[in-house]
Design an enzyme around this catalytic site. Sequence first.
Site, mmCIF file in Angstrom:
data_model
loop_
_atom_site.group_PDB
_atom_site.id
_atom_site.type_symbol
_atom_site.label_atom_id
_atom_site.label_comp_id
_atom_site.label_asym_id
_atom_site.label_seq_id
_atom_site.Cartn_x
_atom_site.Cartn_y
_atom_site.Cartn_z
ATOM 1 N N ASP A 127 0.825 -1.210 0.000
ATOM 2 C CA ASP A 127 0.000 0.000 0.000
ATOM 3 C C ASP A 127 0.856 1.256 0.000
ATOM 4 O OD1 ASP A 127 -2.392 1.352 -0.053
ATOM 5 O OD2 ASP A 127 -2.745 1.217 2.106
ATOM 6 N N GLY B 97 0.043 5.507 -4.361
ATOM 7 C CA GLY B 97 -0.547 6.802 -4.708
ATOM 8 C C GLY B 97 0.057 7.922 -3.888
ATOM 9 N N TRP C 47 2.955 7.942 -2.453
ATOM 10 C CA TRP C 47 4.352 8.111 -2.856
ATOM 11 C C TRP C 47 4.433 9.064 -4.043
ATOM 12 C CZ3 TRP C 47 7.321 7.483 -7.196
ATOM 13 C CH2 TRP C 47 8.707 7.401 -7.016
ATOM 14 N N SER D 187 -7.394 -5.590 -5.444
ATOM 15 C CA SER D 187 -8.472 -6.157 -4.643
ATOM 16 C C SER D 187 -9.789 -6.122 -5.403
ATOM 17 C CB SER D 187 -8.613 -5.387 -3.322
ATOM 18 O OG SER D 187 -9.343 -4.188 -3.510
ATOM 19 N N SER D 188 -10.723 -6.944 -4.944
ATOM 20 C CA SER D 188 -12.027 -6.957 -5.606
ATOM 21 C C SER D 188 -12.746 -5.618 -5.412
ATOM 22 C CB SER D 188 -12.880 -8.127 -5.111
ATOM 23 O OG SER D 188 -12.767 -8.293 -3.720
ATOM 24 N N GLU D 189 -12.240 -4.807 -4.490
ATOM 25 C CA GLU D 189 -12.835 -3.482 -4.270
ATOM 26 C C GLU D 189 -12.110 -2.391 -5.073
ATOM 27 O OE1 GLU D 189 -12.240 -5.680 -1.620
ATOM 28 O OE2 GLU D 189 -14.366 -6.194 -1.654
ATOM 29 N N ASN D 190 -10.923 -2.734 -5.622
ATOM 30 C CA ASN D 190 -10.183 -1.711 -6.364
ATOM 31 C C ASN D 190 -10.845 -1.336 -7.698
ATOM 32 O OD1 ASN D 190 -6.934 -2.887 -5.183
ATOM 33 N ND2 ASN D 190 -8.103 -1.121 -4.493
ATOM 34 N N ARG E 193 -5.136 -1.812 8.740
ATOM 35 C CA ARG E 193 -6.347 -2.598 8.482
ATOM 36 C C ARG E 193 -6.006 -3.678 7.457
ATOM 37 N NH1 ARG E 193 -7.634 2.610 6.635
ATOM 38 N NH2 ARG E 193 -7.197 2.885 4.436
ATOM 39 N N LEU E 194 -6.912 -4.668 7.363
ATOM 40 C CA LEU E 194 -6.654 -5.795 6.464
ATOM 41 C C LEU E 194 -7.256 -5.588 5.085
ATOM 42 C CD1 LEU E 194 -7.054 -8.767 8.959
ATOM 43 C CD2 LEU E 194 -4.940 -7.930 7.910
ATOM 44 N N SER E 195 -8.216 -4.688 4.963
ATOM 45 C CA SER E 195 -8.827 -4.405 3.656
ATOM 46 C C SER E 195 -9.216 -5.682 2.907
ATOM 47 C CB SER E 195 -7.898 -3.527 2.807
ATOM 48 O OG SER E 195 -7.643 -2.309 3.451
#
Length: 247
Positions: free
Chosen positions: A18, A21, A23, A63-66, A192-194
Amino acid sequence: MPEFIPANVPNHVAIIMDGNGRWANARGLPRTMGHRKGVEAVRAAVKTAADLGIRYLTLFAFSSENWSRPEAEVTDLMGLLKAFIRRDLADLHRENVRIRVIGDRANLRGDILPLLIEAEETTSANTGITLVIAFNYGARDELARAMRRLATEVAAGRLRPDDITAERINATIDTAGIPDPDLILRTSGEERLSNFLLWQGAYSELLFIPELWPDFTRETFLAAIEKYASRERRFGGLSQPTLAVGS
Ligand code: IPE
Ligand code: IPE
Ligand code: MG
């Protein structure tokens, strides 16, 4: 200076990469430059893990949320993964790296799925470190897919509800055959594990470090392993000295 490599190196390290962005933002660059630099950190991390004798390295790549990110960034991340496999597969194969991909493979765009399958098939007989790429991965999605598969087996009469044990679930989820991560490491300071390895991480040591992923070097990795090595894992039991008292 000689490197200090602790005695109890984890068997499986899983990393939430993580901070790409941030960076880039910090340098006034577009986020995509952070992702590009992040790929270099991936190469270094695989090499360091292999040198240390780590047997499994799981990297959370997408991730499936990305998918909820802007279309241009999603396209850029897909492009980087494809470029990584095209450019690095031969090297990884030569280094005896075995590649596994976890995550949902349904509805992936264009030529990405064939590339992932090629990476797995080309390296399937390799005996060095296993690089697990978590792509289009979300733990809840993984568990829901596994539950649907098990429910289908039960409905067809091939499995009884009592057959659904923790071992059976282990064998049905995407990480089948891969041991649980000993260490889950997240860069960028977020704690967090996200939605990463929620089932497999039941007893993982968690380590959150401030470095942004593009700044993750061999030294950062070694320092993290050293911290892990100083932890005491109890798995619900008692620590060794306490155990000795009553025995
Ligand atoms: C991690 O960096 C890369 C992916 C999630 C694919 P981010 O893109 O999340 O970077 P930050 O968290 O916005 O800094
Ligand atoms: C987790 O990072 C996903 C990957 C590293 C691929 P995110 O940046 O997507 O997580 P949140 O949104 O900060 O929880
Ligand atoms: Mg992030």
